[in-house]
Design an enzyme around this catalytic site. Structure first.
Site, short mmCIF file in Angstrom:
data_model
loop_
_atom_site.label_atom_id
_atom_site.label_comp_id
_atom_site.label_asym_id
_atom_site.label_seq_id
_atom_site.Cartn_x
_atom_site.Cartn_y
_atom_site.Cartn_z
N THR A 95 0.80 -1.23 0.00
CA THR A 95 0.00 0.00 0.00
C THR A 95 0.83 1.28 0.00
OG1 THR A 95 -1.62 1.24 1.35
CG2 THR A 95 -0.09 -0.18 2.52
N TYR A 104 -1.91 0.71 10.48
CA TYR A 104 -2.08 0.00 9.20
C TYR A 104 -0.83 0.09 8.34
CZ TYR A 104 -3.55 -0.81 4.37
OH TYR A 104 -3.62 -1.25 3.08
#
Length: 314
Positions: A115, A139
């Site tokens: 990501t 995250y």
């Protein structure tokens, strides 16, 4: 044989479709095989080899193996990860370590999805693969740690970082904003965060290309270089401009049936537990050069997505 982990998620479902369309032999697993349990992973690998390669196929023993593992599994709820750091750590880091170790043990190549959140979002030009990771939340930090584990454990891997992903299967910004536009006569969308919307169809195609290019290589020299790559659709935009484009195509293809006014606002008006990247555009020069990819603009892919008969707001 390909093992697709996270086969029921938004991206995994699309990858499964395209593996089928391209006539690849593959097996898919989701939550029924716990990636945080090394024994569960090894047990499944042994069972699928035994059950799939039966005696009638007359395949030599050295050919009875999983050649690729595609990992589309992840803990992806950015805000909730702040409240569940242990679970995010298990899925995004420890689970990835287990997968990498198994891949190395059985001699399988690994494709892992990461990501833009591994970066802090403070850049002003597109992030390249070699720029320092500086995640600002749980995250991003756990995804970055997962990358580190792969780099430490393996050589034959491709890490594909992506951003602003949407697809036919599962929750995503396009479905959420379309529903909101149908339910309200006005909505506010932030206009000070910039990135690139990415259709899961396009990312899945890139994954297929990575496999095909590698499988078709005649020798080590012609094998695409292993390592980290970035993939999103082409271009960049803000969430506000993304929303206005969704509205345009939503009206065109009758996905949105009532008028809705879209008003720009700042991130400060929508405080969250995690600092959202102000700029998360990823450079795709490396993957285009290495794999010869022709990547569509985000506008073109969005149009095709909203026109498709599979478009179904959930």
């Amino acid at each position: 044989m390909i093992w697709l982990i996270g086969s029921k998620g938004m991206l995994g479902s699309e990858v499964a479709r395209q593996l089928t369309q391209n006539k690849f032999e593959f097996t898919g697993t989701d939550k029924e095989v716990d990636i945080t349990n090394p024994d569960a992973l090894e047990s499944y690998e042994k069972s699928i080899i035994t059950s799939f390669y039966d005696l009638d196929k007359n395949i030599p023993e050295d050919k009875k193996k999983i050649n690729w593992i595609i990992n589309c599994s992840a803990y992806t709820n950015v805000d909730k990860a702040e409240d569940e750091p242990e679970l995010a750590q298990k899925l995004n880091a420890e689970g990835v370590l287990n997968i990498a170790r198994l891949a190395r043990k059985i001699g399988a190549k690994l494709i892992h999805i990461s990501t833009d959140y591994v970066f802090n979002g403070e850049a002003t030009t597109p992030y390249t693969e070699d720029m320092a990771k500086q995640a600002t939340g749980v995250y991003g930090r756990t995804k970055a740690e997962g990358e580190d584990y792969i780099e430490k454990e393996m050589v034959q891997y491709y890490i594909l970082r992506t951003a602003w992903l949407y697809g036919f299967d599962g929750k995503n910004f396009v479905y959420t904003i379309t529903r909101a536009m149908n339910e309200h006569d006005g909505i506010k969308v932030v206009n000070d965060q910039f990135g690139t919307p990415t259709c899961a169809v396009d990312l899945a195609k890139a994954i297929i290309t990575v496999i095909k290019k590698n499988e078709n290589a005649k020798d080590i020299i012609s094998t695409p270089t292993y390592g980290i790559y970035h993939f999103t659709d082409e271009g960049q935009t803000s969430w506000y401009d993304f929303a206005t484009e969704i509205y345009k195509y939503g009206k065109k293809f009758k996905r949105i049936t009532s008028p809705c006014e879209i008003t720009p606002c700042t991130s400060a008006e929508y405080p969250s537990k995690v600092k959202r990247p102000a700029y998360s555009v990823l450079s795709k020069e490396k993957i285009k050069q290495e794999f010869g990819l022709k990547i569509p603009s985000w506008q073109k892919s969005l149009k095709q997505f909203m026109k498709d008969k599979r478009f179904l707001v959930k």
